[in-house]
Design an enzyme around this catalytic site. Structure first.
Site, PDB file in Angstrom:
ATOM      1  CE  LYS A 289     -37.713 -46.071  -1.724  1.00  0.00           C
ATOM      2  NZ  LYS A 289     -38.262 -45.683  -3.155  1.00  0.00           N
TER       3      LYS A 289
ATOM      4  CE  LYS B  12     -37.726 -50.149  -2.376  1.00  0.00           C
ATOM      5  NZ  LYS B  12     -37.871 -49.074  -3.437  1.00  0.00           N
TER       6      LYS B  12
HETATM    7  C1  PBG Z   1     -37.464 -45.044  -6.560  1.00  0.00           C
HETATM    8  C2  PBG Z   1     -37.426 -46.537  -6.346  1.00  0.00           C
HETATM    9  C3  PBG Z   1     -36.200 -46.943  -5.749  1.00  0.00           C
HETATM   10  C4  PBG Z   1     -36.370 -48.273  -5.510  1.00  0.00           C
HETATM   11  C5  PBG Z   1     -37.611 -48.473  -6.000  1.00  0.00           C
HETATM   12  N1  PBG Z   1     -38.137 -47.163  -6.089  1.00  0.00           N
HETATM   13  C6  PBG Z   1     -34.871 -46.345  -5.346  1.00  0.00           C
HETATM   14  C7  PBG Z   1     -34.592 -45.412  -4.344  1.00  0.00           C
HETATM   15  O1  PBG Z   1     -35.672 -45.079  -3.545  1.00  0.00           O
HETATM   16  O2  PBG Z   1     -33.515 -44.840  -4.277  1.00  0.00           O
HETATM   17  C8  PBG Z   1     -35.455 -49.403  -4.866  1.00  0.00           C
HETATM   18  C9  PBG Z   1     -35.687 -50.838  -5.558  1.00  0.00           C
HETATM   19  C10 PBG Z   1     -34.574 -51.655  -5.205  1.00  0.00           C
HETATM   20  O3  PBG Z   1     -33.487 -51.219  -4.780  1.00  0.00           O
HETATM   21  O4  PBG Z   1     -34.612 -52.792  -5.752  1.00  0.00           O
HETATM   22  N2  PBG Z   1     -37.764 -44.240  -5.638  1.00  0.00           N
END
Ligand code: PBG
Length: 324
Positions: A195, A248
């Site tokens: 991520k 992601k």
């Molecule tokens: C929580 C989380 C996020 C997303 C999914 N879980 C946001 C982040 O990390 O700031 C992003 C999902 C999206 O942008 O569709 N941490």
């Protein structure tokens, strides 16, 4: 044998021929629909930066889950917007929390649907970071315990899969341990393994009310420049017990989806994130692109790169489109 004997256009001549030789098929079964659950009854609060997406109260989320199932989408992924935020996000493991309620209602009322919960503290902390703070930094090991509480409470409410998205080191192992110790060894973990600290999450932070109040997430989410490190993250999460791994965002990271597919023999999901959704919707609403075709092309591309599953805000709509 080359041209003129070989002519690749022969098999592109008709739709029937193209269908027969198509290599990648997008199916409703590949898709996961995220839902934002908020307090209240009969609430659907539109998210301005994500046209077509709303924060839904539990009753409305149950209906959205039903629609996803009817369209052939096998799973929903739940995010919660709590009543109260605090320093450690304690509402995230409350039995009366919106996610816990939504999980049990959906499991009770919507048969044949897998329920996945996002495990992270950023929606629940007043500072908007994904864990407990030590000064201005997130304390990794203290956060592991909080995440384990949250995951356990989701599993107890009936979640089939928990999906940690915080990017703390060791969280998959910590969650696996607490689930196993509590007789929940059958509950799967879908880890957001690779991520990245991405500008593509902007609209999500409006939807989930989770923007950090100071600084950014670069001390825990990955540097967008790093592909080898992404493979290490995936490898470690698999060693800690992840059942499904996620890359992601999806579109700027298709090479990593491809690499992960070549390297690991495990179910691989890609998250087609909020900013990717917002860009397509914005261009579509303006009439600058054919939104339906663009969406199908993008999701097919993510699948062709090697994803078995795609988490997308388009999931239900696309599933309906595919079965038309
Ligand atoms: C929580 C989380 C996020 C997303 C999914 N879980 C946001 C982040 O990390 O700031 C992003 C999902 C999206 O942008 O569709 N941490």
């Amino acid at each position: 044998m080359a041209f003129p004997v070989t002519r690749l256009r022969r098999l592109r001549r008709t739709e029937e021929l193209r269908r027969m030789t198509r290599e990648t098929w997008l199916s409703p079964a590949d898709l996961i629909q995220p839902l934002f659950v908020c307090p209240g009854r009969d609430v659907a609060r539109a998210v301005a930066s994500m046209p077509g997406v709303a924060q839904l109260s539990v009753d409305r989320a149950v209906r959205a889950a039903e629609q996803a199932r009817e369209a052939g989408v096998p799973a929903v992924l739940l995010f919660g917007i709590p009543q109260h935020k605090d320093a450690i996000g304690s509402e995230s493991w409350s039995e009366q929390g919106v996610v816990q309620q939504a999980v049990s209602e959906i499991k009770e009322r919507v048969g044949g649907l897998t329920v996945i919960t996002d495990v992270c503290l950023c929606e629940y902390t007043e500072h908007g970071h994904c864990g407990a703070l030590a000064g201005h930094d997130v304390d990794n090991d203290v956060t592991l315990e909080l995440l384990a509480h949250q995951a356990l409470s989701h599993a107890r409410a009936g979640a089939d899969i928990v999906a940690p998205s915080d990017m703390m080191d060791g969280r998959v192992g910590a969650i696996r341990k607490v689930l196993d110790e509590n007789g929940l060894s059958q509950i799967a973990i879908m880890a957001y393994s690779a991520k990245f600290a991405s500008a593509f999450y902007g609209p999500f932070r409006e939807a989930a009310e989770s923007a950090p109040q100071f600084g950014d997430r670069r001390s825990y989410q990955m540097d967008p420049a790093n592909g080898d490190e992404a493979m290490r993250e995936i490898e470690l999460d698999l060693q800690e017990g992840a059942d499904i791994v996620i890359v992601k965002p999806a579109l700027a990271y298709l090479d990593l989806i491809y690499r992960a597919r070549q390297k690991f023999n495990c179910p691989l999901a890609a998250y087609n994130v909020s900013g990717e959704y917002a860009m397509i919707r914005a261009a579509g609403i303006n009439g600058w692109v054919d939104e339906e075709r663009l969406t199908l092309e993008i999701l097919t591309g993510i699948k062709r790169a090697g994803a078995n599953l795609i988490i997308s805000y388009f999931a239900t709509d696309v599933a309906q489109l595919l079965s038309r």
